[in-house]
Motif scaffolding. Structure first.
Motif, PDB file in Angstrom:
ATOM      1  N   ILE A 294       0.848  -0.965   0.116  1.00 30.17           N
ATOM      2  CA  ILE A 294       0.242   0.070  -0.004  1.00 30.17           C
ATOM      3  C   ILE A 294       0.906   1.377   0.004  1.00 30.17           C
ATOM      4  CG2 ILE A 294      -2.061  -1.002   1.058  1.00 30.17           C
ATOM      5  CD1 ILE A 294      -1.194  -0.117   3.605  1.00 30.17           C
ATOM      6  N   LEU A 295       0.583   2.373  -0.728  1.00 30.84           N
ATOM      7  CA  LEU A 295       1.094   3.274  -0.823  1.00 30.84           C
ATOM      8  C   LEU A 295       0.608   4.699  -0.259  1.00 30.84           C
ATOM      9  CD1 LEU A 295       2.118   3.068  -4.680  1.00 30.84           C
ATOM     10  CD2 LEU A 295       3.633   2.463  -2.531  1.00 30.84           C
ATOM     11  N   HIS A 296      -0.615   4.893  -0.617  1.00 31.41           N
ATOM     12  CA  HIS A 296      -1.568   5.729  -0.192  1.00 31.41           C
ATOM     13  C   HIS A 296      -2.710   5.476   0.117  1.00 31.41           C
ATOM     14  CE1 HIS A 296       1.590   8.865  -0.560  1.00 31.41           C
ATOM     15  NE2 HIS A 296       1.725   8.409  -1.729  1.00 31.41           N
ATOM     16  N   PRO A 297      -3.222   4.759   1.078  1.00 30.81           N
ATOM     17  CA  PRO A 297      -4.433   3.915   1.196  1.00 30.81           C
ATOM     18  C   PRO A 297      -5.639   4.787   1.645  1.00 30.81           C
ATOM     19  CG  PRO A 297      -3.216   3.602   3.187  1.00 30.81           C
ATOM     20  CD  PRO A 297      -2.116   4.429   2.213  1.00 30.81           C
ATOM     21  N   THR A 298      -6.781   4.670   1.143  1.00 30.23           N
ATOM     22  CA  THR A 298      -7.779   5.306   1.481  1.00 30.23           C
ATOM     23  C   THR A 298      -9.048   4.835   1.786  1.00 30.23           C
ATOM     24  OG1 THR A 298      -8.501   5.185  -1.027  1.00 30.23           O
ATOM     25  CG2 THR A 298      -7.423   7.319  -0.044  1.00 30.23           C
ATOM     26  N   GLY A 299      -9.186   3.457   1.495  1.00 31.79           N
ATOM     27  CA  GLY A 299     -10.478   2.688   1.683  1.00 31.79           C
ATOM     28  C   GLY A 299     -10.003   1.837   2.996  1.00 31.79           C
ATOM     29  N   LEU A 300     -10.911   1.436   3.858  1.00 36.68           N
ATOM     30  CA  LEU A 300     -10.550   0.704   5.208  1.00 36.68           C
ATOM     31  C   LEU A 300     -11.814   0.249   5.642  1.00 36.68           C
ATOM     32  CD1 LEU A 300      -8.513  -0.125   7.364  1.00 36.68           C
ATOM     33  CD2 LEU A 300      -9.024   2.007   8.589  1.00 36.68           C
ATOM     34  N   ALA A 301     -11.668  -1.123   5.880  1.00 39.11           N
ATOM     35  CA  ALA A 301     -12.892  -1.831   6.496  1.00 39.11           C
ATOM     36  C   ALA A 301     -12.383  -2.956   7.436  1.00 39.11           C
ATOM     37  CB  ALA A 301     -13.746  -2.360   5.319  1.00 39.11           C
ATOM     38  N   LEU A 302     -13.289  -3.171   8.602  1.00 40.72           N
ATOM     39  CA  LEU A 302     -12.541  -4.206   9.375  1.00 40.72           C
ATOM     40  C   LEU A 302     -13.481  -5.643   9.486  1.00 40.72           C
ATOM     41  CD1 LEU A 302     -12.367  -1.952  12.471  1.00 40.72           C
ATOM     42  CD2 LEU A 302     -10.670  -2.468  10.735  1.00 40.72           C
ATOM     43  N   ASN A 303     -13.012  -6.602   9.610  1.00 32.40           N
ATOM     44  CA  ASN A 303     -13.593  -7.849   9.686  1.00 32.40           C
ATOM     45  C   ASN A 303     -12.933  -8.419  11.148  1.00 32.40           C
ATOM     46  OD1 ASN A 303     -14.645 -10.665   9.711  1.00 32.40           O
ATOM     47  ND2 ASN A 303     -13.842 -11.263   7.554  1.00 32.40           N
ATOM     48  N   PRO A 304     -13.536  -8.100  12.118  1.00 32.98           N
ATOM     49  CA  PRO A 304     -12.961  -8.558  13.431  1.00 32.98           C
ATOM     50  C   PRO A 304     -13.008 -10.245  13.661  1.00 32.98           C
ATOM     51  CG  PRO A 304     -14.219  -6.573  13.913  1.00 32.98           C
ATOM     52  CD  PRO A 304     -14.473  -7.167  12.533  1.00 32.98           C
ATOM     53  N   LYS A 305     -14.000 -10.525  13.203  1.00 27.78           N
ATOM     54  CA  LYS A 305     -14.195 -12.182  13.397  1.00 27.78           C
ATOM     55  C   LYS A 305     -13.165 -13.039  12.895  1.00 27.78           C
ATOM     56  CE  LYS A 305     -17.468 -15.852  11.642  1.00 27.78           C
ATOM     57  NZ  LYS A 305     -16.833 -15.977  10.546  1.00 27.78           N
ATOM     58  N   ASP A 306     -12.691 -12.537  11.564  1.00 26.02           N
ATOM     59  CA  ASP A 306     -11.438 -13.165  11.174  1.00 26.02           C
ATOM     60  C   ASP A 306     -10.301 -12.529  11.315  1.00 26.02           C
ATOM     61  OD1 ASP A 306     -13.151 -15.437   9.973  1.00 26.02           O
ATOM     62  OD2 ASP A 306     -13.802 -13.871   8.448  1.00 26.02           O
ATOM     63  N   GLY A 307     -10.004 -11.455  11.996  1.00 22.85           N
ATOM     64  CA  GLY A 307      -8.796 -10.565  12.218  1.00 22.85           C
ATOM     65  C   GLY A 307      -8.560 -10.157  10.914  1.00 22.85           C
ATOM     66  N   GLU A 308      -9.075  -9.750   9.957  1.00 29.33           N
ATOM     67  CA  GLU A 308      -8.803  -9.302   8.568  1.00 29.33           C
ATOM     68  C   GLU A 308      -9.230  -7.787   8.482  1.00 29.33           C
ATOM     69  OE1 GLU A 308      -9.095 -13.136   6.010  1.00 29.33           O
ATOM     70  OE2 GLU A 308     -10.629 -11.753   5.846  1.00 29.33           O
ATOM     71  N   ILE A 309      -8.349  -6.970   8.049  1.00 23.60           N
ATOM     72  CA  ILE A 309      -8.494  -5.492   7.454  1.00 23.60           C
ATOM     73  C   ILE A 309      -8.414  -5.484   6.063  1.00 23.60           C
ATOM     74  CG2 ILE A 309      -7.603  -3.282   7.628  1.00 23.60           C
ATOM     75  CD1 ILE A 309      -6.509  -3.683  10.300  1.00 23.60           C
ATOM     76  N   TYR A 310      -9.277  -4.697   5.523  1.00 20.57           N
ATOM     77  CA  TYR A 310      -9.399  -4.565   3.904  1.00 20.57           C
ATOM     78  C   TYR A 310      -9.134  -3.096   3.555  1.00 20.57           C
ATOM     79  CZ  TYR A 310     -12.210  -9.125   4.864  1.00 20.57           C
ATOM     80  OH  TYR A 310     -12.507 -10.036   5.479  1.00 20.57           O
ATOM     81  N   VAL A 311      -8.202  -3.094   2.675  1.00 23.45           N
ATOM     82  CA  VAL A 311      -7.583  -1.704   2.522  1.00 23.45           C
ATOM     83  C   VAL A 311      -7.685  -1.501   0.976  1.00 23.45           C
ATOM     84  CG1 VAL A 311      -5.549  -0.208   2.691  1.00 23.45           C
ATOM     85  CG2 VAL A 311      -5.879  -1.880   4.442  1.00 23.45           C
ATOM     86  N   THR A 312      -8.257  -0.310   0.556  1.00 22.03           N
ATOM     87  CA  THR A 312      -8.033   0.093  -0.947  1.00 22.03           C
ATOM     88  C   THR A 312      -7.051   1.172  -1.160  1.00 22.03           C
ATOM     89  OG1 THR A 312      -9.814   1.692  -0.691  1.00 22.03           O
ATOM     90  CG2 THR A 312     -10.384  -0.614  -1.487  1.00 22.03           C
ATOM     91  N   ASP A 313      -6.258   1.076  -2.191  1.00 20.31           N
ATOM     92  CA  ASP A 313      -5.114   1.976  -2.613  1.00 20.31           C
ATOM     93  C   ASP A 313      -5.447   2.565  -3.880  1.00 20.31           C
ATOM     94  OD1 ASP A 313      -2.072   2.522  -1.509  1.00 20.31           O
ATOM     95  OD2 ASP A 313      -2.693   2.923  -3.479  1.00 20.31           O
ATOM     96  N   SER A 314      -5.610   3.846  -3.833  1.00 16.38           N
ATOM     97  CA  SER A 314      -5.955   4.539  -5.251  1.00 16.38           C
ATOM     98  C   SER A 314      -4.655   4.381  -6.363  1.00 16.38           C
ATOM     99  CB  SER A 314      -6.370   5.760  -5.069  1.00 16.38           C
ATOM    100  OG  SER A 314      -7.446   6.101  -4.470  1.00 16.38           O
ATOM    101  N   ILE A 315      -3.680   4.347  -5.754  1.00 16.30           N
ATOM    102  CA  ILE A 315      -2.350   4.156  -6.625  1.00 16.30           C
ATOM    103  C   ILE A 315      -2.332   2.744  -7.209  1.00 16.30           C
ATOM    104  CG2 ILE A 315       0.224   4.282  -6.678  1.00 16.30           C
ATOM    105  CD1 ILE A 315      -1.106   6.829  -6.971  1.00 16.30           C
TER     106      ILE A 315
END
Lengths: 275, 432
Positions: free
Chosen positions: A241-262
């Motif tokens: 990831i370079l300049h992340p903008t999107g962020l969502a959480l999935n605590p049940k599975d211990g996961e983080i989802y990230v979007t990066d425009s670049i």
């Protein structure tokens, strides 16, 4: 879960959806199985059923002058209090609606005014334990009391060089009093006010994505104060990831989802201890 | 062991896992001391747990400004999964039959790709004539494109958040600096050029406007004029064409309308204006203006309504010789062709649509009158398609340009700036 060069499983798109091609915020309400998405170019928040697909119209639309939405960019759903929070970018405000609000309705609360220090607001989220509202503002995180209304000062801030938060922090999520922030750290310079050039500029803006200070995902405690670094971080060349903008959480599975425009991509990080 | 799994173990994950373990050991020792001393603060409990009953402040503790030397957990963690597309994905398209060139903007890899006009892929990736990409280019979330055959320049508009137009010479290659850069308003999308006026026109989504500059404007130059205001019918404008032969401009509108347009702010750089706007979602439209229009002028005519079949109209192409206007109709995977003088709830005179066409979320369309061809750029299929100008119905393209092997899926991302997790379906929602 999708991986690699994958096509979407479903696409909500088309004129009937009332979506624009500029969607900078989204929230999912698991209790009611609904999706909230702002349409900043029509001053609206659209609500879809969770299984929506194709050119499917929204089940509710929050829109009209009573809503006081002006280019709404971010939405956040507070499941405990069943409220929808909407950050309007152009008028620097946060409007709070009941989860089932529809039509040209007035917000139940409206944070606005010079005391608020609200500027470039994109991310926001509520922490029920502390009853605080965290807001990703122009270059810091501001905290308000959850029930604040009107022209109120923030009760606290996380700001300063040790935080690593630079220009226009983007999406923010709150989980168990932890603030997860997509610290984009791009450098956006807008030379125009509307379609009129502002005074004082002689050079076109630099590429906003070439800021050598990379963005990151940072995690703070909602009771942190001042110029404090994040307690947890995802940052660096291996993270992709370079300049992340999107962020969502999935605590049940211990996961983080990230979007990066670049990178124009979606990245999943397995970080159970962040939760 | 899979590559990513081995990297996960030997690098990011291992480091990230050990640090909290060590930290926990230290904390547990301290916890025992505190317990022996008579108790612990409520926030200083350990273990992640799943009960949801522990104090929300248990894990991090609280930091104040003076506590700035703590090493954060995590670090340079390798992603467990990633959804990205390694191939160029086309957005706008421009054809220059005089110089035998077709050029596309690539929103995915942030490049501009050009091909010989007569190139064809078959089942292979089409070798481009040139591809311009890299940090010197200033190419970002690039959208509309125009090929200026007279000056042998490609003009391309960055949509969000670069706020610039870049101009490249036809022979630019690789990480090339633009011949010139022009600062333009935030959320510009389409571009058109008039030889008679020696001007360019650029649509601006957020401001519901068309702004005009001298063709060779560069750096920081104020617009010559604009079309903007509630009477213009502009509503989230995208594609634009300038028909010099009839001195008209046509604009494709998605229909998203920012109400009274009182806010004169700059979108992402707010001005503090707090007037309610009362936006609306109007039916999509094509609006036509005089090439000399300015201000809050009504359109000369508009195409709008159910019969028009307009649905997320993106790029436009004009054929002044045959009095036709082509629309890349993104919403229903079609190309609509209207009479240039159509007005109101007019039906298209031809439609290219169907499984044989290969049209898949089209973004751009261009008409090559010299070779009697119609070009379409796809957003969801790594292709540009060439049809006979007069094709209609469910017809196969006569040529295809590919940037990826046939059948390669694409996520369809275009500057994804937000994401949500649907816990009911275990799906990730990514808007564009």
């Amino acid at each position: 879960m999708a991986n690699g060069t994958a096509a979407p499983e479903r696409v909500i798109s088309g004129a009937a959806t009332k979506l624009s091609r500029t969607v900078h915020g989204i929230a999912y309400d698991a209790e009611h199985d609904e999706i909230y998405a702002p349409n900043p170019l029509a001053d609206a928040v659209l609500v879809f059923r969770g299984a929506a697909n194709g050119n499917e119209p929204p089940i509710r639309v929050i829109q009209g002058p009573n809503t006081r939405l002006v280019v709404p960019h971010a939405v956040s759903f507070d499941p405990e209090h069943r409220e929808l929070l909407v950050a309007s970018l152009s008028n620097r405000t946060i409007a709070v609606f009941p989860w089932n609000a529809s039509g040209n309705v007035s917000p139940v609360r409206y944070i606005s005014g010079p005391k608020t220090r609200l500027g470039h607001v994109v991310g926001l989220g509520v922490d029920s334990a502390s009853n605080l509202l965290a807001v990703a503002n122009s270059e810091e995180i501001l905290m308000f009391n959850r029930t604040d209304n009107g022209d109120v000062e923030p009760v606290a801030q996380i700001k300063g060089p040790h935080t690593g938060i630079g220009d226009e922090p983007w999406e923010l999520q709150v989980y168990k009093s932890r603030i997860f922030l997509a610290t984009s750290n791009h450098l956006h310079t807008n030379l125009y006010s509307g379609v009129t050039l502002k005074d004082g500029y002689t050079k076109p803006p630099e590429d906003p994505w070439l800021n050598p200070e990379l963005g990151f995902i940072g995690v703070w405690n909602i009771r942190d104060r001042g110029d404090v670094p994040p307690h947890a971080i995802i940052k660096g060349p291996f993270s992709q990831i370079l300049h992340p903008t999107g962020l969502a959480l999935n605590p049940k599975d211990g996961e983080i989802y990230v979007t990066d425009s670049i990178r124009n991509g979606l990245f999943t990080f397995l970080v159970p201890d962040f939760f | 062991m899979p590559y990513y799994a081995s990297r996960l173990l030997c690098r990011g994950y291992k480091v990230y896992w050990l640090k909290p373990m060590i930290a926990r050991l230290k904390h547990r020792r301290l916890l025992w001391l505190l317990l022996l001393a008579g108790g612990v603060p409520a926030w200083f409990q350990f273990g992640r747990g799943t009960s949801g009953q522990e104090s929300a402040l248990d894990w991090f503790g609280v930091a104040n400004a003076q506590e700035s030397d703590v090493t954060p957990m995590g670090g340079d963690i390798i992603p467990l999964r990633q959804v990205t597309d390694p191939y160029p994905v086309f957005n706008g398209i421009a054809v220059d039959p005089v110089n035998n060139l077709v050029a596309m903007t690539d929103v995915n890899r942030k490049s501009i790709v050009s091909y010989d006009r007569s190139a064809s892929a078959g089942a292979r990736i089409t070798p481009p004539r040139r591809q311009v990409f890299g940090p010197l280019t200033n190419i970002g979330f690039v959208a509309g494109i125009y090929a200026d055959s007279e000056h042998k320049e490609i003009l391309a508009v960055n949509n969000d958040i670069e706020d610039t137009m870049v101009v490249l010479r036809y022979d630019a290659q690789g990480n090339a600096s633009p011949a010139r850069i022009l600062s333009i308003p935030h959320q510009a999308w389409g571009i058109a050029l008039s030889r008679s006026h020696d001007q360019i026109a650029i649509t601006v989504e957020l401001q519901q406007a068309v702004v005009f500059y001298k063709r060779d404007a560069q750096s920081v130059t104020p617009p010559l004029r604009n079309i903007r205001g509630p009477n213009t019918g502009l509503a989230d404008p995208h594609g634009i064409v300038w028909d010099d032969a009839h001195n008209e401009i046509a604009v494709a509108n998605h229909g998203n309308f920012r109400g009274l347009v009182r806010d004169t702010g700059a979108g992402c750089a707010p001005t503090g204006t707090a007037d309610p706007e009362g936006g609306a979602v109007l039916p999509p439209s094509i609006t036509f203006y005089s090439g000399d229009a300015h201000g809050d002028q009504k359109p000369l005519r508009s195409i709008q309504g159910i019969r028009s079949q307009l649905d997320f109209p993106m790029g436009l192409g004009v054929d002044a010789d045959h009095n036709e206007l082509a629309v890349a109709n993104n919403g229903d995977n079609s190309v609509l062709v209207f009479s240039r003088t159509a007005s109101g709830d007019a039906a298209p005179i031809r439609v290219i649509r169907g499984d044989k066409t290969g049209i898949n979320r089209p973004m751009g369309v261009a008409i090559d009158i010299m070779h009697n061809e119609l070009w379409v750029s796809n957003f969801m299929d790594h292709t540009a398609l060439v049809f006979e100008r007069s094709d209609k119905g469910n017809v196969a393209p006569k040529r295809v340009i590919r940037t990826a092997p046939p059948g390669t899926p694409t996520p369809g991302f275009g500057n994804p700036q937000t994401v949500a997790y649907d816990s009911t379906r275990d799906q990730i929602l990514v808007p564009n």
